[in-house]
Design a protein around this motif. Structure first.
Motif, PDB file in Angstrom:
ATOM      1  N   SER A  37      40.135 121.351 102.438  1.00  0.00           N
ATOM      2  CA  SER A  37      40.368 120.066 103.178  1.00  0.00           C
ATOM      3  C   SER A  37      40.560 120.445 104.630  1.00  0.00           C
ATOM      4  O   SER A  37      40.557 121.815 104.866  1.00  0.00           O
ATOM      5  N   TYR A  38      40.672 119.487 105.555  1.00  0.00           N
ATOM      6  CA  TYR A  38      40.692 119.780 107.127  1.00  0.00           C
ATOM      7  C   TYR A  38      41.979 120.487 107.035  1.00  0.00           C
ATOM      8  O   TYR A  38      42.122 121.409 107.884  1.00  0.00           O
ATOM      9  N   ALA A  39      43.050 119.988 106.429  1.00  0.00           N
ATOM     10  CA  ALA A  39      44.468 120.699 106.851  1.00  0.00           C
ATOM     11  C   ALA A  39      44.357 122.301 106.243  1.00  0.00           C
ATOM     12  O   ALA A  39      45.101 123.051 107.034  1.00  0.00           O
ATOM     13  N   LEU A  88      40.692 107.858 110.124  1.00  0.00           N
ATOM     14  CA  LEU A  88      40.034 108.167 108.868  1.00  0.00           C
ATOM     15  C   LEU A  88      39.550 107.081 107.874  1.00  0.00           C
ATOM     16  O   LEU A  88      38.689 107.313 107.152  1.00  0.00           O
ATOM     17  N   ARG A  89      40.184 106.035 108.100  1.00  0.00           N
ATOM     18  CA  ARG A  89      39.972 104.611 107.108  1.00  0.00           C
ATOM     19  C   ARG A  89      38.561 104.260 107.228  1.00  0.00           C
ATOM     20  O   ARG A  89      37.682 103.545 106.512  1.00  0.00           O
ATOM     21  N   GLN A  90      37.871 104.414 108.559  1.00  0.00           N
ATOM     22  CA  GLN A  90      36.624 104.167 108.914  1.00  0.00           C
ATOM     23  C   GLN A  90      35.479 105.218 108.171  1.00  0.00           C
ATOM     24  O   GLN A  90      34.311 105.074 108.570  1.00  0.00           O
ATOM     25  N   ILE A 106      43.210 106.588  97.218  1.00  0.00           N
ATOM     26  CA  ILE A 106      42.605 106.457  98.279  1.00  0.00           C
ATOM     27  C   ILE A 106      43.767 107.180  99.554  1.00  0.00           C
ATOM     28  O   ILE A 106      43.288 107.805 100.338  1.00  0.00           O
ATOM     29  N   LEU A 107      44.694 106.533  99.797  1.00  0.00           N
ATOM     30  CA  LEU A 107      45.886 107.037 100.593  1.00  0.00           C
ATOM     31  C   LEU A 107      46.144 108.507 100.110  1.00  0.00           C
ATOM     32  O   LEU A 107      46.412 109.117 101.389  1.00  0.00           O
ATOM     33  N   PHE A 108      46.493 108.915  99.267  1.00  0.00           N
ATOM     34  CA  PHE A 108      47.065 110.223  98.939  1.00  0.00           C
ATOM     35  C   PHE A 108      46.194 111.253  98.561  1.00  0.00           C
ATOM     36  O   PHE A 108      46.651 112.559  98.707  1.00  0.00           O
ATOM     37  N   PRO A 134      45.311 114.174 102.876  1.00  0.00           N
ATOM     38  CA  PRO A 134      45.273 115.399 102.997  1.00  0.00           C
ATOM     39  C   PRO A 134      44.246 115.835 104.246  1.00  0.00           C
ATOM     40  O   PRO A 134      44.517 116.874 104.676  1.00  0.00           O
ATOM     41  N   ASN A 135      43.461 114.882 104.601  1.00  0.00           N
ATOM     42  CA  ASN A 135      42.727 115.192 105.854  1.00  0.00           C
ATOM     43  C   ASN A 135      43.265 114.901 106.918  1.00  0.00           C
ATOM     44  O   ASN A 135      42.799 115.030 108.157  1.00  0.00           O
ATOM     45  N   GLY A 136      44.322 114.261 106.990  1.00  0.00           N
ATOM     46  CA  GLY A 136      45.166 113.653 108.175  1.00  0.00           C
ATOM     47  C   GLY A 136      46.461 114.489 108.269  1.00  0.00           C
ATOM     48  O   GLY A 136      47.501 114.285 109.311  1.00  0.00           O
TER      49      GLY A 136
END
Length: 393
Positions: free
Chosen positions: A12-14, A278-280, A297-299, A304-306
């Motif tokens: 992931s990005y994190a 990120l939602r877009q 979708i949220l978790f 993880p990417n934010g």
């Protein structure tokens, strides 16, 4: 695609940001200091204690230190060894974290129910028996003084400079009650780390939930959430802490909760901004089109990417929580009997004469801890800033 390239792209990005962060020397130095504090806090009873680790009396072996371990000591030891064991397992990080939290809660409940050390501790008894030759042999802790072992042999005030006494060696001197400063500093590391992690954890949980709702649903949720953020940002935290201490007494858990409840606004703003962005993204739209449930979708996709900006704010939040507790203790409104770095600084300025060791050592510990968190935070901020990456190239 080679086998070596696959795992790297699956991160992931994190995870990529955290990997880049710890290639920097500033983050390594900060992490090394925090790791040292964690080890010192966990093993504090074995590093600084008036109770012998092990002794032999008339051929009978016993360990007074183990007998006097508190429920908090047992909980920290079980949690630490469980975390180390899980770290080297092949389980995912999120599952590891959840298991560590469950182990900590379970160990805390069990130890508080089963562990009951004697309420009265007579520290001088061991020293008198050792001088009288009642023991065959004694193994003591590296600092053979507990945090609440008050010795008043150094004059009327109990204050004693480092290494001033030939019989009783106090590496960092003693405070106004005659207690060993190094021992109190070791045990005070628990309060510093505990209030930092717990208060920041509370703030992160609240901020992530409210910020996620604001960013993902927008509209009325965003309007209500931003009004809440503005209201809580207007609350003066220090004055609120002073008010609660004045009315409800000095309680470490109350301090943690107040700092956590009032400190979530920054995390909410970061999470809101990340969710709005990120939602877009295509992977989120694909998850929605596939009919995945909202929590997934949220978790599992967005959060993880934010997480990278939230972790940056968390590192500075831990430092702020430690400073808030130190400020309260310095003002004389912290914990009464439990050791605290800020409390020792308060003793340095209240004495009739300036006792440099009471200011230098606790003040240095506060500075190094806050500086270590700031180093980690700066490294994280540099890792997620695209402008710095472009200039470096």
């Amino acid at each position: 695609m080679t086998e070596q390239a696959k795992p790297r792209q699956q991160r992931s990005y994190a995870a990529q940001v955290m990997r880049e962060v710890f290639t920097k020397w500033g983050a390594r130095i900060g992490l090394a200091w925090i790791a040292l504090l964690v080890i010192v806090a966990v093993f504090a009873p074995f590093l600084a204690n008036s109770h012998p680790l092990l002794l032999s009396e008339q051929g009978e072996l016993r360990s007074p230190l183990l007998r006097y371990l508190s429920a908090a000591d047992v909980t920290l030891l079980v949690t630490f060894f469980s975390a180390v064991a899980l770290w080297f397992s092949g389980i995912r990080f999120r599952i590891k974290f959840g298991l560590v939290v469950l182990v900590a809660l379970g160990a805390g409940l069990v130890s508080h129910a089963l562990v009951s050390p004697p309420q009265l501790s007579i520290y001088e008894e061991y020293r008198e028996k050792q001088r009288a030759g009642a023991y065959d042999w004694v193994i003591r802790a590296p600092i053979p003084y507990s945090a609440k072992d008050y010795l008043r042999d150094a004059g009327d005030t109990g204050l004693e400079a480092p290494l001033a006494d030939g019989e009783r060696r106090h590496w960092f001197g003693t405070d106004e009650n005659g207690a060993d400063v190094l021992s109190r500093m070791i045990h005070a590391a628990r309060i510093a780390l505990g209030i930092g992690f717990v208060a920041t954890g509370i703030a992160m949980i609240i901020g992530t939930i409210i910020g996620g709702l604001m960013g993902y649903f927008s509209g009325i949720y965003d309007m209500i959430g931003m009004r809440l953020v503005e209201i809580f940002e207007a609350i003066p935290v220090l004055f609120l802490l002073l008010t609660f201490v004045a009315f409800f007494g000095r309680n470490l858990y109350v301090m943690m909760i107040i700092i956590g409840i009032t400190g979530w606004t920054g995390y909410a703003r970061y999470v809101r901004a990340e969710f709005l962005k990120l939602r877009q993204q295509e992977f989120v739209q694909s998850a929605i089109a596939c009919g995945l449930p909202l929590y997934s979708i949220l978790f599992r996709h967005i959060l993880p990417n934010g997480m990278a900006p939230i972790l940056v704010a968390a590192s500075f939040g831990v430092a702020s929580a430690i400073l808030a507790e130190a400020t309260l203790s310095f003002l004389g409104l912290g914990l009464v009997d439990d050791p605290s770095w800020g409390q020792m600084l308060n003793q340095a300025v209240q004495a009739a004469t300036f006792n440099w060791w009471m200011a230098a050592f606790p003040g240095g510990a506060i500075f190094l801890t806050v500086f270590a968190y700031n180093l980690i935070g700066e490294s994280m901020r540099d890792a997620i800033d695209p402008h710095l990456k472009k200039s470096a190239k």
